[in-house]
Motif scaffolding. Sequence first.
Motif, short mmCIF file in Angstrom:
data_model
loop_
_atom_site.label_atom_id
_atom_site.label_comp_id
_atom_site.label_asym_id
_atom_site.label_seq_id
_atom_site.Cartn_x
_atom_site.Cartn_y
_atom_site.Cartn_z
N TRP A 180 81.77 68.05 49.76
CA TRP A 180 81.63 69.49 50.01
C TRP A 180 82.90 70.24 49.61
N TRP A 181 82.74 71.24 48.71
CA TRP A 181 83.83 72.15 48.36
C TRP A 181 83.35 73.59 48.54
N GLY A 182 84.06 74.34 49.38
CA GLY A 182 83.74 75.75 49.58
C GLY A 182 85.01 76.52 49.88
N HIS A 183 84.94 77.87 49.74
CA HIS A 183 86.14 78.67 49.98
C HIS A 183 85.81 80.10 50.41
N ILE A 184 85.26 80.90 49.50
CA ILE A 184 85.11 82.34 49.76
C ILE A 184 83.72 82.71 50.26
N ALA A 185 82.82 81.76 50.39
CA ALA A 185 81.44 82.10 50.75
C ALA A 185 80.92 81.23 51.90
N HIS A 186 81.82 80.79 52.77
CA HIS A 186 81.37 79.96 53.90
C HIS A 186 80.27 80.65 54.71
N ASP A 187 80.41 81.96 54.92
CA ASP A 187 79.46 82.68 55.77
C ASP A 187 78.08 82.80 55.14
N GLU A 188 77.99 82.58 53.83
CA GLU A 188 76.70 82.69 53.16
C GLU A 188 75.84 81.44 53.30
N VAL A 189 76.43 80.38 53.78
CA VAL A 189 75.66 79.14 53.99
C VAL A 189 74.76 79.34 55.20
N GLN A 190 73.47 79.17 55.00
CA GLN A 190 72.50 79.41 56.06
C GLN A 190 72.67 78.40 57.20
N ASP A 191 72.56 78.91 58.42
CA ASP A 191 72.71 78.04 59.60
C ASP A 191 71.68 76.93 59.61
N GLU A 192 70.49 77.23 59.12
CA GLU A 192 69.43 76.21 59.07
C GLU A 192 69.85 75.03 58.19
N ILE A 193 70.53 75.33 57.09
CA ILE A 193 70.99 74.27 56.18
C ILE A 193 72.13 73.49 56.82
N VAL A 194 73.01 74.20 57.54
CA VAL A 194 74.10 73.53 58.25
C VAL A 194 73.53 72.53 59.25
N GLU A 195 72.52 72.94 60.00
CA GLU A 195 71.89 72.04 60.96
C GLU A 195 71.28 70.83 60.27
N ARG A 196 70.72 71.06 59.12
CA ARG A 196 70.11 69.97 58.35
C ARG A 196 71.15 68.94 57.91
N VAL A 197 72.29 69.44 57.40
CA VAL A 197 73.36 68.54 56.99
C VAL A 197 73.96 67.83 58.20
N HIS A 198 74.16 68.56 59.28
CA HIS A 198 74.73 67.99 60.51
C HIS A 198 73.87 66.83 61.00
N LYS A 199 72.57 67.01 61.02
CA LYS A 199 71.66 65.94 61.47
C LYS A 199 71.79 64.72 60.58
N ARG A 200 71.88 64.94 59.26
CA ARG A 200 71.99 63.81 58.34
C ARG A 200 73.30 63.04 58.55
N VAL A 201 74.39 63.76 58.85
CA VAL A 201 75.66 63.08 59.12
C VAL A 201 75.52 62.22 60.38
N LEU A 202 74.97 62.79 61.42
CA LEU A 202 74.79 62.01 62.66
C LEU A 202 73.88 60.81 62.44
N ASP A 203 72.96 60.94 61.50
CA ASP A 203 72.04 59.85 61.19
C ASP A 203 72.65 58.81 60.26
N GLY A 204 73.87 59.10 59.73
CA GLY A 204 74.55 58.08 58.94
C GLY A 204 75.01 58.48 57.56
N MET A 205 74.68 59.69 57.09
CA MET A 205 75.16 60.11 55.77
C MET A 205 76.66 60.35 55.81
N GLY A 206 77.38 59.84 54.84
CA GLY A 206 78.82 60.08 54.76
C GLY A 206 79.12 61.48 54.26
N LEU A 207 80.22 62.07 54.73
CA LEU A 207 80.61 63.43 54.33
C LEU A 207 82.09 63.45 53.97
#
Length: 239
Positions: free
Chosen positions: A66-93
Amino acid sequence: MNVLVWNENRHEKKNPVVSEIYPKGIHGAIANFLQEEHVTVNTATLDEDEHGLTEELLNKTDVLIWWGHIAHDEVQDEIVERVHKRVLDGMGLIVLHSGHFSKIFKKLMGTTCDLKWREADEKERLWVVDPSHPITEGLGEYIELEKEEMYGEHFDIPSPDELVFLSWFEGGEVFRSGAAYQRGKGKVFYFRPGHETYPTYYNQDIQRVIKNAVRWVNNANTPTPVYGNAKPLEAISKK
């Protein structure tokens, strides 16, 4: 192994200096050197549908960079939840540079992840403080970058499970530049270098760290624990 390189891809469109250094985007440069590792590499960017992070693609992803800088706020919360769940399920970040302020990293850390910074042409030395860690394989005592943006303490993150790199800058600051965590079944590695106006991702040692980190955070074969109301084990019940 399936690796997905995500980049907001905004500086490359707005800043000619960045587009000259990374004509295929920061994500393209990272994906290019990861191809040498004989892994399957895909890329995704902020302006794609669902930011390119569809459930189907994430479910096939072993490691997300993951690389981000000037548009963090544009990332949809729904997508953040989706990535978060995948990390907890074992995806490396692997979170790079200014991704420290991304919604996903702050959610995983539970802190502000704030820091000091100074945009100047300063030398950086990333000292290897854990030479036994797999992420440091193939490196010397330190990595030296002639020009980078300064990040300084205090870095508002939880104490790392493993601290791998500590940076020193010409201005005198130090910074925890390589921090490793376990979150659920997933491994998380934050790696500081990578300001967009410097060719940092062409540095061979920086590439080596990211390649090593991809292997380290890959957790695909970890078994899934069973939770909830548990029956007695058979061996115990016979006693």
